[in-house]
Design a protein around this motif. Structure first.
Motif, mmCIF file in Angstrom:
data_model
loop_
_atom_site.group_PDB
_atom_site.id
_atom_site.type_symbol
_atom_site.label_atom_id
_atom_site.label_comp_id
_atom_site.label_asym_id
_atom_site.label_seq_id
_atom_site.Cartn_x
_atom_site.Cartn_y
_atom_site.Cartn_z
ATOM 1 N N GLN A 1 38.711 43.435 49.568
ATOM 2 C CA GLN A 1 39.906 42.789 49.037
ATOM 3 C C GLN A 1 39.607 42.279 47.632
ATOM 4 O OE1 GLN A 1 41.546 39.736 51.550
ATOM 5 N NE2 GLN A 1 43.516 39.758 50.498
ATOM 6 N N VAL A 2 40.249 42.896 46.642
ATOM 7 C CA VAL A 2 40.068 42.533 45.234
ATOM 8 C C VAL A 2 41.316 41.788 44.785
ATOM 9 C CG1 VAL A 2 39.743 43.424 42.893
ATOM 10 C CG2 VAL A 2 38.592 44.526 44.829
ATOM 11 N N THR A 3 41.131 40.592 44.231
ATOM 12 C CA THR A 3 42.266 39.751 43.841
ATOM 13 C C THR A 3 42.073 39.237 42.421
ATOM 14 O OG1 THR A 3 42.441 39.023 46.155
ATOM 15 C CG2 THR A 3 43.697 37.784 44.504
ATOM 16 N N ASN A 4 43.039 39.542 41.561
ATOM 17 C CA ASN A 4 43.043 39.040 40.167
ATOM 18 C C ASN A 4 41.700 39.246 39.471
ATOM 19 O OD1 ASN A 4 44.846 36.431 41.693
ATOM 20 N ND2 ASN A 4 45.796 37.992 40.428
ATOM 21 N N ASP B 1 43.206 41.511 35.455
ATOM 22 C CA ASP B 1 44.101 41.067 36.522
ATOM 23 C C ASP B 1 44.476 42.208 37.478
ATOM 24 O OD1 ASP B 1 45.493 39.210 37.976
ATOM 25 O OD2 ASP B 1 47.313 39.330 36.762
ATOM 26 N N SER C 1 44.434 43.756 41.377
ATOM 27 C CA SER C 1 44.387 43.373 42.788
ATOM 28 C C SER C 1 44.685 44.590 43.660
ATOM 29 C CB SER C 1 45.416 42.275 43.098
ATOM 30 O OG SER C 1 45.185 41.110 42.330
ATOM 31 N N THR D 1 43.632 46.253 48.018
ATOM 32 C CA THR D 1 42.837 46.172 49.245
ATOM 33 C C THR D 1 42.450 47.572 49.682
ATOM 34 O OG1 THR D 1 44.799 46.232 50.669
ATOM 35 C CG2 THR D 1 43.978 44.056 50.014
ATOM 36 N N GLY E 1 37.869 36.155 39.130
ATOM 37 C CA GLY E 1 38.744 36.624 40.197
ATOM 38 C C GLY E 1 38.019 36.585 41.522
ATOM 39 N N SER E 2 38.373 37.478 42.418
ATOM 40 C CA SER E 2 37.767 37.489 43.742
ATOM 41 C C SER E 2 37.512 38.921 44.199
ATOM 42 C CB SER E 2 38.678 36.781 44.749
ATOM 43 O OG SER E 2 38.173 36.901 46.066
#
Length: 344
Positions: free
Chosen positions: A8-11, A28, A30, A32, A68-69
């Motif tokens: 899960q890649v976020t921002n 930026d 995002s 999955t 980000g994440s």
């Protein structure tokens, strides 16, 4: 059945320092990726595809800034030390790089390059690791694997070296394989063999895969989903069938229209995309494709379109998306979401 995404890649942002300024290579992003799913990541050279794969792996240069994440199996990867990441590289996430001649150590035998990871991460003895290495070479289509274990990379062809690289990536049974332009500098026949091999291995092992390429036809029949990247951002995501049969973002549509097909008339001009990628140091506000798009309007420039769902599993960041042709709508309704698209 595990319903949580594997990745899960976020921002996610990856900014690289350069003499011209800060390059916003990934800005930026995002998305999955599910368990056992194959995703294609496509776009022009310079779109940020390779940088994003390295940002996920934590392999960016020291002067790079990553925010980000990135969560893999529920664990946050951003912020982990290099020592902690070294326990993830191989047994959990592996990567096949573009050029095997630069990825394989030229002064180390194939056997050692294959067995080092297995002995470290899987705790196998020398004899067990060697047996497993020979089995892996056979699995990826290397003839006479026992002899090849004694070879050095310069004693093998480019296609054979790429098969060895795939075997190295699979050695520790990763849950995710990232293949970054794995057919660069290979002839067309070998390209197809390598990509078919990756798809077969991915399915047999129920492994997730991100296949990165600027060549759309190579991705078309070998992935479940496709994400289209442009100038550091995702423009469109959806099932492979949805995106290839009915592209909605103007960039995706132009990219497919510019792709040579067997039906192209001899001596006729190709349909090119005008202009060039925007300056990565000072990218424009709003849609980054607007300057090259013949359908751009006010909302494209300020503040710019956000990623919006236009169909089940199909997201587009476009203020003036392409209309869906009736034939494509019927195909999408009858087809199986997420299935392989036919080769183009």
């Amino acid at each position: 059945m595990n319903t949580e995404p594997l990745l899960q890649v976020t921002n996610l942002r990856a900014y690289l320092a350069s003499q011209r300024g800060v390059v916003k290579a990934v800005d930026d992003v995002s998305f999955t990726l599910g368990h056992g799913e194959a995703m294609g990541l496509v776009g022009e050279s310079g779109s940020g595809k390779s940088v994003m794969s390295r940002a996920i792996m934590g392999l960016l240069p020291r002067r790079a800034d990553r925010t980000g994440s990135v969560r893999f199996r529920g664990r946050e990867l951003i912020g982990l030390s290099r020592k902690e990441m070294s326990e993830i590289w191989g047994p959990q996430i592996s990567m096949v790089f573009q050029d095997p001649s630069r990825s394989l150590n030229p002064v180390v035998t194939v056997e050692r390059q294959l067995t080092e990871g297995m002995r470290k991460h899987l705790g196998l003895g020398r004899s067990q690791a060697r047996t497993r290495a020979a089995e892996l070479l056979a699995e990826v289509g290397v003839s006479d694997p026992e002899r090849r274990l004694r070879n050095y990379p310069h004693e093998m062809s480019g296609g054979m070296c790429q098969r060895v690289m795939i075997a190295v990536a699979l050695a520790c049974e990763p849950g995710l394989l990232i293949a970054d332009e794995p057919t660069t500098a290979l002839d067309v026949t070998i390209q197809r063999q390598i990509l078919d091999l990756l798809r077969r291995v991915q399915r047999e092992r129920n492994m997730s895969m991100i296949l990165i390429s600027h060549n759309l036809p190579l991705v078309a029949g070998r992935t479940d989903r496709v994400s289209v990247m442009y100038a550091g951002r995702l423009a469109e995501t959806g099932s492979t069938r949805q995106v290839f049969d009915a592209p909605r973002h103007r960039y995706t549509h132009a990219l497919l229209a510019a792709t040579p097909t067997i039906a192209h008339r001899r001596h006729s001009l190709f349909q090119l995309i005008p202009g060039t990628l925007p300056n990565p140091v000072q990218p424009p506000s709003g849609c980054r494709f607007a300057a090259r798009c013949g359908h751009a309007s006010g909302p494209c420039h300020e503040p710019g379109p956000a990623m919006t769902m236009i169909a089940e599993g199909h997201h587009v960041a476009c203020a003036n998306p392409v209309a869906v042709p009736p034939a494509a709508t019927a195909t999408a309704t009858a087809g199986t979401p997420g299935g392989d698209a036919g080769g183009r």
